[in-house]
Design an enzyme around this catalytic site. Structure first.
Site, PDB file in Angstrom:
ATOM      1  N   LYS A   9       0.835  -1.197   0.000  1.00 25.54           N
ATOM      2  CA  LYS A   9       0.000   0.000   0.000  1.00 25.54           C
ATOM      3  C   LYS A   9       0.882   1.264   0.000  1.00 25.54           C
ATOM      4  O   LYS A   9       2.093   1.173   0.229  1.00 25.54           O
ATOM      5  CB  LYS A   9      -0.908  -0.026   1.225  1.00 25.54           C
ATOM      6  CG  LYS A   9      -1.882  -1.224   1.249  1.00 25.54           C
ATOM      7  CD  LYS A   9      -2.732  -1.203   2.515  1.00 25.54           C
ATOM      8  CE  LYS A   9      -3.595  -2.437   2.653  1.00 25.54           C
ATOM      9  NZ  LYS A   9      -4.375  -2.441   3.915  1.00 25.54           N
ATOM     10  N   TYR A  49     -11.970  -2.833  -2.737  1.00 29.35           N
ATOM     11  CA  TYR A  49     -12.462  -3.059  -1.367  1.00 29.35           C
ATOM     12  C   TYR A  49     -13.998  -3.117  -1.301  1.00 29.35           C
ATOM     13  O   TYR A  49     -14.557  -2.840  -0.248  1.00 29.35           O
ATOM     14  CB  TYR A  49     -11.936  -1.950  -0.442  1.00 29.35           C
ATOM     15  CG  TYR A  49     -10.532  -2.189   0.086  1.00 29.35           C
ATOM     16  CD1 TYR A  49     -10.185  -3.394   0.706  1.00 29.35           C
ATOM     17  CD2 TYR A  49      -9.552  -1.199   0.006  1.00 29.35           C
ATOM     18  CE1 TYR A  49      -8.908  -3.617   1.206  1.00 29.35           C
ATOM     19  CE2 TYR A  49      -8.270  -1.415   0.515  1.00 29.35           C
ATOM     20  CZ  TYR A  49      -7.959  -2.628   1.117  1.00 29.35           C
ATOM     21  OH  TYR A  49      -6.696  -2.846   1.626  1.00 29.35           O
ATOM     22  N   ASN A 112      -1.425  -0.293   7.588  1.00 28.41           N
ATOM     23  CA  ASN A 112      -0.837  -1.626   7.825  1.00 28.41           C
ATOM     24  C   ASN A 112      -0.059  -2.173   6.632  1.00 28.41           C
ATOM     25  O   ASN A 112       0.176  -3.364   6.512  1.00 28.41           O
ATOM     26  CB  ASN A 112      -1.900  -2.599   8.345  1.00 28.41           C
ATOM     27  CG  ASN A 112      -3.029  -2.816   7.350  1.00 28.41           C
ATOM     28  OD1 ASN A 112      -2.999  -2.306   6.236  1.00 28.41           O
ATOM     29  ND2 ASN A 112      -4.016  -3.587   7.748  1.00 28.41           N
ATOM     30  N   HIS A 115      -1.553  -5.563   1.565  1.00 28.48           N
ATOM     31  CA  HIS A 115      -2.816  -6.291   1.373  1.00 28.48           C
ATOM     32  C   HIS A 115      -2.529  -7.682   0.835  1.00 28.48           C
ATOM     33  O   HIS A 115      -1.632  -7.855   0.008  1.00 28.48           O
ATOM     34  CB  HIS A 115      -3.703  -5.558   0.355  1.00 28.48           C
ATOM     35  CG  HIS A 115      -4.788  -6.435  -0.197  1.00 28.48           C
ATOM     36  ND1 HIS A 115      -5.977  -6.623   0.455  1.00 28.48           N
ATOM     37  CD2 HIS A 115      -4.822  -7.224  -1.303  1.00 28.48           C
ATOM     38  CE1 HIS A 115      -6.720  -7.487  -0.245  1.00 28.48           C
ATOM     39  NE2 HIS A 115      -6.033  -7.862  -1.309  1.00 28.48           N
ATOM     40  N   GLU A 126      -9.310 -10.509  -7.501  1.00 28.98           N
ATOM     41  CA  GLU A 126      -8.360  -9.402  -7.364  1.00 28.98           C
ATOM     42  C   GLU A 126      -7.272  -9.458  -8.438  1.00 28.98           C
ATOM     43  O   GLU A 126      -6.874  -8.420  -8.977  1.00 28.98           O
ATOM     44  CB  GLU A 126      -7.761  -9.411  -5.954  1.00 28.98           C
ATOM     45  CG  GLU A 126      -8.810  -9.006  -4.914  1.00 28.98           C
ATOM     46  CD  GLU A 126      -8.374  -9.196  -3.464  1.00 28.98           C
ATOM     47  OE1 GLU A 126      -9.182  -8.897  -2.572  1.00 28.98           O
ATOM     48  OE2 GLU A 126      -7.238  -9.639  -3.214  1.00 28.98           O
TER      49      GLU A 126
HETATM   50  P1  GTP Z   1      -6.348  -6.360   3.524  1.00 29.87           P
HETATM   51  O1  GTP Z   1      -5.298  -7.379   3.221  1.00 29.87           O
HETATM   52  O2  GTP Z   1      -5.887  -4.942   3.309  1.00 29.87           O
HETATM   53  O3  GTP Z   1      -7.653  -6.665   2.826  1.00 29.87           O
HETATM   54  O4  GTP Z   1      -6.572  -6.456   5.107  1.00 29.87           O
HETATM   55  P2  GTP Z   1      -7.298  -7.600   5.898  1.00 29.87           P
HETATM   56  O5  GTP Z   1      -7.857  -8.639   4.961  1.00 29.87           O
HETATM   57  O6  GTP Z   1      -6.354  -8.055   6.950  1.00 29.87           O
HETATM   58  O7  GTP Z   1      -8.483  -6.812   6.579  1.00 29.87           O
HETATM   59  P3  GTP Z   1      -9.906  -6.378   5.928  1.00 29.87           P
HETATM   60  O8  GTP Z   1     -10.053  -6.896   4.558  1.00 29.87           O
HETATM   61  O9  GTP Z   1     -10.940  -6.699   6.947  1.00 29.87           O
HETATM   62  O10 GTP Z   1      -9.751  -4.794   5.898  1.00 29.87           O
HETATM   63  C1  GTP Z   1      -9.151  -4.157   4.793  1.00 29.87           C
HETATM   64  C2  GTP Z   1      -8.335  -2.998   5.286  1.00 29.87           C
HETATM   65  O11 GTP Z   1      -9.202  -2.060   5.900  1.00 29.87           O
HETATM   66  C3  GTP Z   1      -7.318  -3.336   6.384  1.00 29.87           C
HETATM   67  O12 GTP Z   1      -6.097  -3.782   5.872  1.00 29.87           O
HETATM   68  C4  GTP Z   1      -7.163  -2.018   7.082  1.00 29.87           C
HETATM   69  O13 GTP Z   1      -6.220  -1.198   6.415  1.00 29.87           O
HETATM   70  C5  GTP Z   1      -8.530  -1.404   6.953  1.00 29.87           C
HETATM   71  N1  GTP Z   1      -9.284  -1.627   8.184  1.00 29.87           N
HETATM   72  C6  GTP Z   1      -9.822  -2.792   8.632  1.00 29.87           C
HETATM   73  N2  GTP Z   1     -10.440  -2.614   9.803  1.00 29.87           N
HETATM   74  C7  GTP Z   1     -10.282  -1.298  10.099  1.00 29.87           C
HETATM   75  C8  GTP Z   1     -10.710  -0.474  11.187  1.00 29.87           C
HETATM   76  O14 GTP Z   1     -11.347  -0.937  12.138  1.00 29.87           O
HETATM   77  N3  GTP Z   1     -10.366   0.851  11.120  1.00 29.87           N
HETATM   78  C9  GTP Z   1      -9.655   1.363  10.093  1.00 29.87           C
HETATM   79  N4  GTP Z   1      -9.347   2.667  10.093  1.00 29.87           N
HETATM   80  N5  GTP Z   1      -9.243   0.631   9.064  1.00 29.87           N
HETATM   81  C10 GTP Z   1      -9.552  -0.674   9.074  1.00 29.87           C
HETATM   82 MG    MG Z   2      -9.014  -8.159   3.310  1.00 30.03          MG
END
Ligand code: GTP
Ligand code: MG
Length: 151
Positions: A9, A49, A112, A115, A126
């Protein structure tokens, strides 16, 4: 062979963590079959997303993903989807184990750095969203026989 979509990212790119992140997948024994650096549009980020569109952080997340260069990749290997997620660590870096990418290199959930696809269906979707079929390279890496043995 199984494939997954991995993206560094904008925060990972700006923090000069591209090589560090690629290195972890490469040293594991996974094979890089596609890579490019792109600035996704907001609309594209929303497509990526789309599963999260009801979440309160969706707009900020899509603004962030489209705020600068992203390194988009496809990695191939046995179990790469699930193990790729293990290398990445828990979504919230406060909860990621040390030794994982997010555990070692990130602090807050909104930044973080990486992805990874969360399952076979999302991996396929994707990869198709981010890459044209001709951007995926089929090749044999000479180390494969040492990574997998003869079977
Ligand atoms: P990705 O690999 O980025 O898809 O992350 P993930 O699969 O571990 O988590 P998820 O798909 O649930 O969420 C996608 C992204 O949304 C995360 O990587 C975070 O950057 C963001 N995100 C998830 N939960 C939160 C939250 O509670 N607050 C905020 N600000 N961002 C969040
Ligand atoms: Mg995810």
């Amino acid at each position: 062979m199984e494939r997954t979509f991995i993206a560094i990212k904008p925060d990972g790119v700006q923090r000069s963590l591209i090589a560090e992140i690629i290195s972890r997948f490469e040293r594991k024994g996974f094979k890089l079959v596609a890579i490019k650096i792109v600035v996704p549009s907001k609309n594209f980020a929303e497509k990526h997303y789309h599963d999260l569109k009801e979440r309160p952080f969706f707009n900020g997340l899509c603004d962030f993903l489209s705020s600068g260069p992203v390194v988009a990749m496809v990695w191939e290997g046995e179990g790469v989807i699930k193990y790729g997620r293990k290398l990445i660590g828990a979504t919230d870096p406060q909860k990621s184990e040390p030794g994982t990418i997010r555990g070692d290199l990130a602090v807050v959930v909104g930044r973080n750095i990486i992805h990874g696809s969360d399952g076979p269906e999302t991996a396929k979707d994707e990869i198709n969203l981010w890459f044209k079929p001709e951007e995926l390279v089929n090749y044999t890496n000479n180390a494969e026989k040492w990574v997998y043995g003869d079977n």
